[in-house]
Design an enzyme around this catalytic site. Structure first.
Site, mmCIF file in Angstrom:
data_model
loop_
_atom_site.group_PDB
_atom_site.id
_atom_site.type_symbol
_atom_site.label_atom_id
_atom_site.label_comp_id
_atom_site.label_asym_id
_atom_site.label_seq_id
_atom_site.Cartn_x
_atom_site.Cartn_y
_atom_site.Cartn_z
ATOM 1 N N ASP A 108 1.065 -7.273 25.734
ATOM 2 C CA ASP A 108 2.513 -7.333 25.949
ATOM 3 C C ASP A 108 2.826 -7.931 27.316
ATOM 4 O O ASP A 108 2.034 -7.792 28.259
ATOM 5 C CB ASP A 108 3.078 -5.898 25.843
ATOM 6 C CG ASP A 108 4.573 -5.905 25.569
ATOM 7 O OD1 ASP A 108 5.141 -6.989 25.350
ATOM 8 O OD2 ASP A 108 5.163 -4.811 25.582
ATOM 9 N N ASN A 137 7.508 -9.338 14.370
ATOM 10 C CA ASN A 137 7.640 -10.607 15.116
ATOM 11 C C ASN A 137 8.182 -11.755 14.255
ATOM 12 O O ASN A 137 8.693 -12.740 14.784
ATOM 13 C CB ASN A 137 6.307 -11.029 15.737
ATOM 14 C CG ASN A 137 5.886 -10.191 16.923
ATOM 15 O OD1 ASN A 137 4.713 -10.086 17.250
ATOM 16 N ND2 ASN A 137 6.852 -9.576 17.607
#
Ligand code: FPP
Length: 254
Positions: free
Chosen positions: A33, A81
């Site tokens: 991340d 996503n």
């Protein structure tokens, strides 16, 4: 054990590191991340962060191989996503395809076995071709297994496993009462891999984000503020030091 790098261009790796104090997890999972924030801090487009993140992938997998970590599962693209702007999805798919094209020969050479988990049928055909090729040509390798979670969701994996088991019950291959943790686990995407002992999440966020919900039941979780594109050997050692200091009791008393 003392460990010295072969690479001259990485100052940290040039140091001699004493690994005798470290517990090495058989399987490490990583939520990569912070690519977007890394790019934003530099006034760059988000895709520049993802590109830099792809470099971290190569470096970390290489380090895992040397340290004796047998499996590393990297969360590269989640089910959620797909809801990002189409431009970012396309950039990530392009990056993935290029990564596989460029790095597969190196994986073959470095004895890295490549695998992927997730609803892979949703990936563009050009990515699927590279993915299948990488899996095939590295299948005989015996070093670290690099497992990419792509179009992956933990809930989706559990739903897919439940459907598979229900089908087997309907076909008379399995009785409902035979379904226990072991049988359920055998219906996961990569049942031959052990559960991760360690989950590392970068960029300071403290959540699972639908990652390996079944497999992470007893994993130790290490959160680092380092953004994924900055994550290097030193960051990995620091995560392993934190992991090594944990008492793993699995619900029992020591
Ligand atoms: C999360 O950071 C990261 C992703 C959604 C993608 C991860 C992709 C890579 C590391 C590069 C491509 C991988 C390979 C294997 C080629 P974010 O963009 O959500 O960061 P932010 O929270 O700072 O915006």
């Amino acid at each position: 054990m003392k460990f010295t790098t072969r690479k001259k261009d990485d100052a940290v790796l040039d140091e001699v590191v004493d690994l005798s104090e470290l517990s090495i997890p058989e399987h490490m999972a990583v939520i990569m991340d912070g690519n977007g924030r890394w790019a934003k801090r530099r006034g760059l487009p988000r895709v520049a962060g993802h590109k830099a993140g792809a470099e971290s992938v190569s470096k970390v997998v290489e380090a895992c191989g040397r340290l004796g970590i047998k499996f590393v599962t990297l969360y590269a693209f989640s089910s959620e996503n797909w809801n990002r702007p189409q431009r970012e999805v396309d950039s990530l798919m392009g990056l993935l395809e290029k990564f596989l094209k460029d790095k597969t020969p190196q994986m073959v050479n470095d004895n890295v076995r490549f695998r992927a988990i997730g609803r892979l049928d949703k990936l563009p055909p050009s990515v699927m071709r590279e993915l299948e090729y990488a899996v095939e040509v590295t299948s005989g390798n015996t070093g670290v297994t690099m497992n990419l979670a792509l179009s992956y969701g933990g809930r989706e994996e559990i739903v897919d496993a439940a459907k598979q088991l229900m089908r087997r019950c309907a076909d008379g291959e399995l009785c409902i009462d035979e379904v226990d943790n072991e049988v359920f686990g055998s219906a996961m995407y990569a049942p031959d891999m052990p559960d991760p002992c360690l989950l590392v999440r970068t960029s300071g966020e403290v959540r699972l984000s639908n990652f390996l919900l079944w497999q992470l039941s007893y994993a130790e979780i290490v959160i680092t503020d380092t953004l994924w594109p900055d994550f290097r050997y030193e960051s990995l050692l620091s995560a392993l030091r934190e992991y090594s200091a944990r008492d793993r009791r699995f619900g029992k008393l020591l």
